[in-house]
Design an enzyme around this catalytic site. Structure first.
Site, PDB file in Angstrom:
ATOM      1  N   CYS A   1      19.466 -27.394 -16.041  1.00 52.72           N
ATOM      2  CA  CYS A   1      18.641 -26.438 -16.770  1.00 52.72           C
ATOM      3  C   CYS A   1      18.726 -25.053 -16.113  1.00 52.72           C
ATOM      4  O   CYS A   1      19.041 -24.921 -14.954  1.00 52.72           O
ATOM      5  CB  CYS A   1      17.187 -26.894 -16.737  1.00 52.72           C
ATOM      6  SG  CYS A   1      16.987 -28.566 -17.350  1.00 52.72           S
TER       7      CYS A   1
ATOM      8  N   LYS B   1      40.137 -32.906 -18.133  1.00 50.20           N
ATOM      9  CA  LYS B   1      40.130 -31.587 -18.800  1.00 50.20           C
ATOM     10  C   LYS B   1      40.208 -31.746 -20.310  1.00 50.20           C
ATOM     11  O   LYS B   1      39.479 -31.116 -21.059  1.00 50.20           O
ATOM     12  CB  LYS B   1      41.337 -30.748 -18.337  1.00 50.20           C
ATOM     13  CG  LYS B   1      41.243 -29.787 -17.170  1.00 50.20           C
ATOM     14  CD  LYS B   1      39.984 -29.107 -16.881  1.00 50.20           C
ATOM     15  CE  LYS B   1      39.110 -30.027 -16.170  1.00 50.20           C
ATOM     16  NZ  LYS B   1      38.393 -29.984 -15.065  1.00 50.20           N
TER      17      LYS B   1
ATOM     18  N   GLU C   1      42.853 -35.761 -13.458  1.00 50.09           N
ATOM     19  CA  GLU C   1      42.270 -34.432 -13.715  1.00 50.09           C
ATOM     20  C   GLU C   1      42.709 -33.896 -15.073  1.00 50.09           C
ATOM     21  O   GLU C   1      41.915 -33.347 -15.835  1.00 50.09           O
ATOM     22  CB  GLU C   1      42.657 -33.475 -12.597  1.00 50.09           C
ATOM     23  CG  GLU C   1      42.210 -32.037 -12.770  1.00 50.09           C
ATOM     24  CD  GLU C   1      40.703 -31.838 -12.859  1.00 50.09           C
ATOM     25  OE1 GLU C   1      39.937 -32.803 -12.655  1.00 50.09           O
ATOM     26  OE2 GLU C   1      40.296 -30.719 -13.220  1.00 50.09           O
TER      27      GLU C   1
ATOM     28  N   GLU D   1      37.027 -33.236 -21.778  1.00 55.46           N
ATOM     29  CA  GLU D   1      35.884 -32.318 -21.657  1.00 55.46           C
ATOM     30  C   GLU D   1      35.873 -31.253 -22.737  1.00 55.46           C
ATOM     31  O   GLU D   1      34.854 -30.925 -23.297  1.00 55.46           O
ATOM     32  CB  GLU D   1      35.975 -31.581 -20.316  1.00 55.46           C
ATOM     33  CG  GLU D   1      35.479 -32.284 -19.132  1.00 55.46           C
ATOM     34  CD  GLU D   1      35.344 -31.308 -17.981  1.00 55.46           C
ATOM     35  OE1 GLU D   1      34.210 -30.931 -17.690  1.00 55.46           O
ATOM     36  OE2 GLU D   1      36.384 -30.931 -17.419  1.00 55.46           O
TER      37      GLU D   1
ATOM     38  N   LYS E   1      27.229 -27.359 -16.521  1.00 55.61           N
ATOM     39  CA  LYS E   1      28.145 -26.879 -15.485  1.00 55.61           C
ATOM     40  C   LYS E   1      27.848 -27.543 -14.154  1.00 55.61           C
ATOM     41  O   LYS E   1      28.723 -27.826 -13.374  1.00 55.61           O
ATOM     42  CB  LYS E   1      28.036 -25.356 -15.328  1.00 55.61           C
ATOM     43  CG  LYS E   1      28.960 -24.775 -14.270  1.00 55.61           C
ATOM     44  CD  LYS E   1      30.422 -25.056 -14.572  1.00 55.61           C
ATOM     45  CE  LYS E   1      31.338 -24.571 -13.470  1.00 55.61           C
ATOM     46  NZ  LYS E   1      32.737 -25.029 -13.677  1.00 55.61           N
TER      47      LYS E   1
ATOM     48  N   HIS F   1      50.172 -53.225 -16.486  1.00 56.04           N
ATOM     49  CA  HIS F   1      49.086 -54.192 -16.231  1.00 56.04           C
ATOM     50  C   HIS F   1      48.013 -54.107 -17.305  1.00 56.04           C
ATOM     51  O   HIS F   1      46.853 -54.432 -17.049  1.00 56.04           O
ATOM     52  CB  HIS F   1      48.491 -53.930 -14.839  1.00 56.04           C
ATOM     53  CG  HIS F   1      49.479 -54.114 -13.745  1.00 56.04           C
ATOM     54  ND1 HIS F   1      49.943 -55.356 -13.350  1.00 56.04           N
ATOM     55  CD2 HIS F   1      50.165 -53.206 -13.007  1.00 56.04           C
ATOM     56  CE1 HIS F   1      50.845 -55.206 -12.390  1.00 56.04           C
ATOM     57  NE2 HIS F   1      51.001 -53.919 -12.156  1.00 56.04           N
TER      58      HIS F   1
ATOM     59  N   ARG G   1      25.867 -23.192 -18.189  1.00 61.18           N
ATOM     60  CA  ARG G   1      25.541 -24.446 -17.493  1.00 61.18           C
ATOM     61  C   ARG G   1      25.231 -25.578 -18.455  1.00 61.18           C
ATOM     62  O   ARG G   1      25.070 -26.721 -18.051  1.00 61.18           O
ATOM     63  CB  ARG G   1      24.350 -24.207 -16.564  1.00 61.18           C
ATOM     64  CG  ARG G   1      24.645 -23.187 -15.504  1.00 61.18           C
ATOM     65  CD  ARG G   1      23.423 -22.506 -15.032  1.00 61.18           C
ATOM     66  NE  ARG G   1      22.531 -23.412 -14.357  1.00 61.18           N
ATOM     67  CZ  ARG G   1      21.994 -23.134 -13.176  1.00 61.18           C
ATOM     68  NH1 ARG G   1      22.307 -22.025 -12.571  1.00 61.18           N
ATOM     69  NH2 ARG G   1      21.167 -23.935 -12.607  1.00 61.18           N
TER      70      ARG G   1
ATOM     71  N   ASN H   1      13.439 -27.859 -13.590  1.00 57.79           N
ATOM     72  CA  ASN H   1      14.833 -28.310 -13.566  1.00 57.79           C
ATOM     73  C   ASN H   1      14.876 -29.513 -12.646  1.00 57.79           C
ATOM     74  O   ASN H   1      14.455 -29.441 -11.505  1.00 57.79           O
ATOM     75  CB  ASN H   1      15.736 -27.200 -13.021  1.00 57.79           C
ATOM     76  CG  ASN H   1      17.188 -27.671 -12.917  1.00 57.79           C
ATOM     77  OD1 ASN H   1      17.608 -28.551 -13.656  1.00 57.79           O
ATOM     78  ND2 ASN H   1      17.937 -27.093 -12.000  1.00 57.79           N
ATOM     79  N   GLY H   2      15.345 -30.659 -13.177  1.00 56.97           N
ATOM     80  CA  GLY H   2      15.422 -31.853 -12.328  1.00 56.97           C
ATOM     81  C   GLY H   2      14.743 -33.032 -12.995  1.00 56.97           C
ATOM     82  O   GLY H   2      14.563 -33.062 -14.211  1.00 56.97           O
TER      83      GLY H   2
ATOM     84  N   TRP I   1      18.418 -28.958 -20.426  1.00 52.23           N
ATOM     85  CA  TRP I   1      19.452 -29.981 -20.614  1.00 52.23           C
ATOM     86  C   TRP I   1      18.697 -31.289 -20.516  1.00 52.23           C
ATOM     87  O   TRP I   1      18.265 -31.695 -19.429  1.00 52.23           O
ATOM     88  CB  TRP I   1      20.522 -29.846 -19.523  1.00 52.23           C
ATOM     89  CG  TRP I   1      21.734 -30.670 -19.754  1.00 52.23           C
ATOM     90  CD1 TRP I   1      22.704 -30.468 -20.689  1.00 52.23           C
ATOM     91  CD2 TRP I   1      22.114 -31.869 -19.054  1.00 52.23           C
ATOM     92  NE1 TRP I   1      23.666 -31.440 -20.592  1.00 52.23           N
ATOM     93  CE2 TRP I   1      23.330 -32.317 -19.613  1.00 52.23           C
ATOM     94  CE3 TRP I   1      21.555 -32.584 -18.023  1.00 52.23           C
ATOM     95  CZ2 TRP I   1      23.996 -33.457 -19.164  1.00 52.23           C
ATOM     96  CZ3 TRP I   1      22.208 -33.709 -17.575  1.00 52.23           C
ATOM     97  CH2 TRP I   1      23.411 -34.144 -18.145  1.00 52.23           C
TER      98      TRP I   1
HETATM   99  C1  AGP Z   1      34.794 -30.668 -14.194  1.00 53.24           C
HETATM  100  O1  AGP Z   1      35.567 -29.968 -15.156  1.00 53.24           O
HETATM  101  C2  AGP Z   1      33.450 -31.019 -14.723  1.00 53.24           C
HETATM  102  N1  AGP Z   1      32.741 -29.900 -15.191  1.00 53.24           N
HETATM  103  C3  AGP Z   1      32.665 -31.908 -13.791  1.00 53.24           C
HETATM  104  O2  AGP Z   1      33.388 -33.107 -13.656  1.00 53.24           O
HETATM  105  C4  AGP Z   1      32.412 -31.350 -12.374  1.00 53.24           C
HETATM  106  O3  AGP Z   1      33.599 -31.306 -11.648  1.00 53.24           O
HETATM  107  C5  AGP Z   1      31.447 -32.311 -11.659  1.00 53.24           C
HETATM  108  O4  AGP Z   1      30.244 -32.342 -12.391  1.00 53.24           O
HETATM  109  C6  AGP Z   1      31.166 -31.897 -10.215  1.00 53.24           C
HETATM  110  O5  AGP Z   1      30.549 -30.645 -10.198  1.00 53.24           O
HETATM  111  P1  AGP Z   1      30.424 -29.884  -8.777  1.00 53.24           P
HETATM  112  O6  AGP Z   1      31.822 -29.600  -8.330  1.00 53.24           O
HETATM  113  O7  AGP Z   1      29.633 -28.640  -9.070  1.00 53.24           O
HETATM  114  O8  AGP Z   1      29.728 -30.812  -7.832  1.00 53.24           O
END
Ligand code: AGP
Length: 603
Positions: free
Chosen positions: A2, A480, A476, A483, A598, A499, A27, A98-99, A74
């Site tokens: 948030c 991407k 990775e 996401e 984010k 496998h 975020r 937030n939390g 969020w």
């Molecule tokens: C990566 O593209 C994502 N946004 C997500 O996996 C991110 O890497 C993960 O949430 C970790 O975030 P941080 O590096 O701020 O700890």
């Protein structure tokens, strides 16, 4: 994660609060709201959906106030709707949160038995009611905050305001919070992210956990004060070392922040070299030589975890030390075996990821030295670790992490070389310069990548494969694509296909097959296994690899010569661009993908 912004000062508070919330949109959120004082009474406007909905409503009502707090939510507890949006307000207080309050339901039950009423399904409202209950008893805001904080469990940050007062209050535990002021303008600020206050607050402060921030404002003066829960004055806060510039907040000539951040990578690599080899980062690298661990735990989430998988190879090869790379969300609950001569390396762009922070706390409790590879100076992880290795990536606004991955890997590389006593500045400079130049070459060939994306973006599914040092890049690349393009993609060790996953292969499936000079024949034969089952092959490898090109339906070759350990970083640039152009074709919200935040400050 948030977003929180609070303001009190001579200008219309709605303006800086909305500007701050807009900056925090990256975020991720699903509703937004502001509360503000008019004639000492609390007013509130909150809307589900994007912040533009809130702005439209504010335009209609055109409020003016000198004190306001705002929030982008969020959702964690309670559906996404206006009722559950923040701020949460009653006749005395308005709060944003937030939390997560982990014991919210028990507390809510007790409060309801005492006759207190609730309007929403959120855990956050429990804090509002607790605060109100204790204020009725103590008539002291700080005492009420203290009593409430002692009762609740979980990582949270709260910002509060109360009717008939221009003061703002805040407190946190394991979540980000900053306080700020602008003495010349008699303004006071609070936020969950310093980025929201750039250009507004002259001074920014980072309070530690369970430090109550009290920001007071009269027409003549302002003050920012910090207290322990006991009520004693607190010194547990840090003033921001140097000002952050706001120019990061524009996309330049790029259509998206993500693309801008992809293009920033060559320059950042050169800056990283300067920082660690010629500037203040040098003594940090020297400090790491004192550690001779028997075992290294590398912990992170998402992209940070993938960076850890690449970094593992550096530490094992250069330091001959055993390394385990773990997902923070798994590590924190599996009672890991921790020995006092282990070290923990925590990788996090934001430095606020709840699972990573909890894993760090676990190691520190077990007297395991905690080091960070982190982007945000002053973040919670930064403050909790014994040594912090900043990745110097600058603000990363795109939710899909790109430049942070590259800078995390390179920072880990420098740490490993230094720990092994093998850091040769000139050699590293040559490697980093070559990497930066080769990345620039890849960035100049986006037409080729766009053409490949155009050919396959509507296919049924994508399997990214790689062996050895390229396996993390397959993971990775798949992340991407998932996401930002919202398509199903998996990353697999190439040797694993037979496998099981190879059952997925048909003419509608795309295999992004990463084949480098290492284990070349093995990786190539895995590619041929897919080809023979009519899978579509996108070959990613060395520009001179005729064999891979021959078996590929689409081929993107790069100059991997001379890069050695850093080849995965270069290959990953092509993954970033591939995902970006597929997402563009899909028409998704590339900088703020649906459902994503984010920084995931809740578990
Ligand atoms: C990566 O593209 C994502 N946004 C997500 O996996 C991110 O890497 C993960 O949430 C970790 O975030 P941080 O590096 O701020 O700890």
């Amino acid at each position: 994660m948030c977003g929180i912004v609070g303001y009190s000062g001579p200008q219309n508070a709605i303006i800086p609060v909305l500007e701050g919330l807009t900056r925090l949109e990256y975020r991720g959120y699903d509703s937004a709201g502001v509360s503000y004082l008019v004639n000492n009474e609390i007013q509130i406007i909150k809307k589900e959906g994007k912040i533009d909905n809130l702005k439209a409503e504010i335009k209609n009502k055109n409020p003016f106030s000198h004190t306001a707090i705002g929030h982008t939510r969020w959702a964690t507890h309670g559906a996404v709707n206006e009722l559950n949006a923040h701020p949460h307000t009653n006749e005395t207080f308005s709060i944003v949160h937030n939390g997560i309050i982990e014991n919210a339901s028990e507390i809510k039950e007790d409060l309801q038995k005492e006759g207190f009423k609730f309007k929403s399904d959120t855990d956050s409202e429990v804090f509002l009611v607790l605060l109100t209950k204790y204020f009725l008893q103590t008539k002291s805001v700080k005492d009420s905050i203290s009593l409430a904080m002692k009762l609740i469990r979980g990582n949270s940050a709260f910002v509060m305001m109360m009717k008939d007062s221009t003061s703002l209050y805040a407190v946190k535990r394991g979540a980000p919070l900053v306080a700020g002021n602008n003495p010349a303008k008699k303004e006071i600020y609070l936020s969950s992210d310093p980025y929201a206050l750039i250009g507004f607050a002259e001074n920014i402060y980072f309070p530690e956990d369970e430090v109550i921030c009290e920001l007071n404002r009269t027409d003549k003066d302002i003050e920012v004060k910090f207290f322990e829960l006991s009520g004693q004055k607190s010194e547990r806060y840090k003033a921001q070392a140097k000002k952050m510039s706001l120019d990061v907040a524009n996309k330049g000539e790029h259509e998206h922040f993500m693309l801008k951040e992809i293009y920033e990578q060559p320059g950042l690599i050169k800056n990283l070299y300067e920082y660690y080899l010629n500037q203040e980062g040098r003594q940090l690298l020297t400090k790491i030589t004192k550690y001779k661990p028997d075992f290294i735990h590398i912990i992170g989430c998402g992209t940070a975890w993938h960076a850890g998988l690449v970094i593992k190879n550096f530490f094992e090869e250069q330091n001959k030390v055993r390394v385990n790379v773990e997902l923070a969300s798994e590590f924190r609950y599996r009672n890991p075996i921790l020995k006092k001569n282990d070290i923990g390396i925590f990788i996090s762009q934001s430095g606020e990821t709840a699972d990573t922070l909890a894993s760090c706390d676990l190691c520190i409790e077990e007297k395991v030295t905690a080091l960070s590879i982190v982007n945000v100076e002053g973040s919670t992880l930064y403050r909790n670790c014994a040594e912090n290795f900043l990745i110097k990536a600058g603000l990363e606004i795109g939710v899909a992490s790109t430049k942070a991955f590259t800078m995390q890997v390179l920072t880990g590389y420098l740490m490993s070389l230094s720990m092994a006593g093998k850091l040769e500045a000139k050699k590293v400079q040559k490697e980093f310069d070559l990497l930066a130049d080769n990345i620039k070459q890849v960035l100049s060939r986006t037409t080729e990548i766009k053409a490949i994306a155009d050919a396959v973006y509507n296919k049924k599914g994508f399997i990214f494969t790689g062996r050895g040092i390229y396996f993390p890049i397959a993971l990775e690349g798949a992340l991407k694509l998932k996401e930002i393009a919202y398509v199903h993609a998996e990353g697999y060790a190439a040797g694993e296909l037979k496998h099981g996953p190879i059952a997925l292969i048909d003419q509608h499936m795309v295999n992004i097959s990463i084949v480098g000079p290492e284990l070349h024949e093995k990786a190539l034969s895995n590619t041929e296994e897919v080809k023979s089952r009519r899978g579509l092959i996108i070959g990613i490898g060395d520009e001179k690899d005729k064999k891979l090109k021959g078996v590929s339906d689409y081929y993107f070759g790069m100059n991997l010569e001379g890069l050695d350990h850093l080849r995965p970083v270069l290959v990953n640039i092509s993954m970033q661009l591939f995902a970006y152009y597929v997402a563009k074709l899909k028409g998704t919200d590339i900088d703020k993908p649906r459902n994503l935040a984010k920084s995931v400050t809740v578990e």
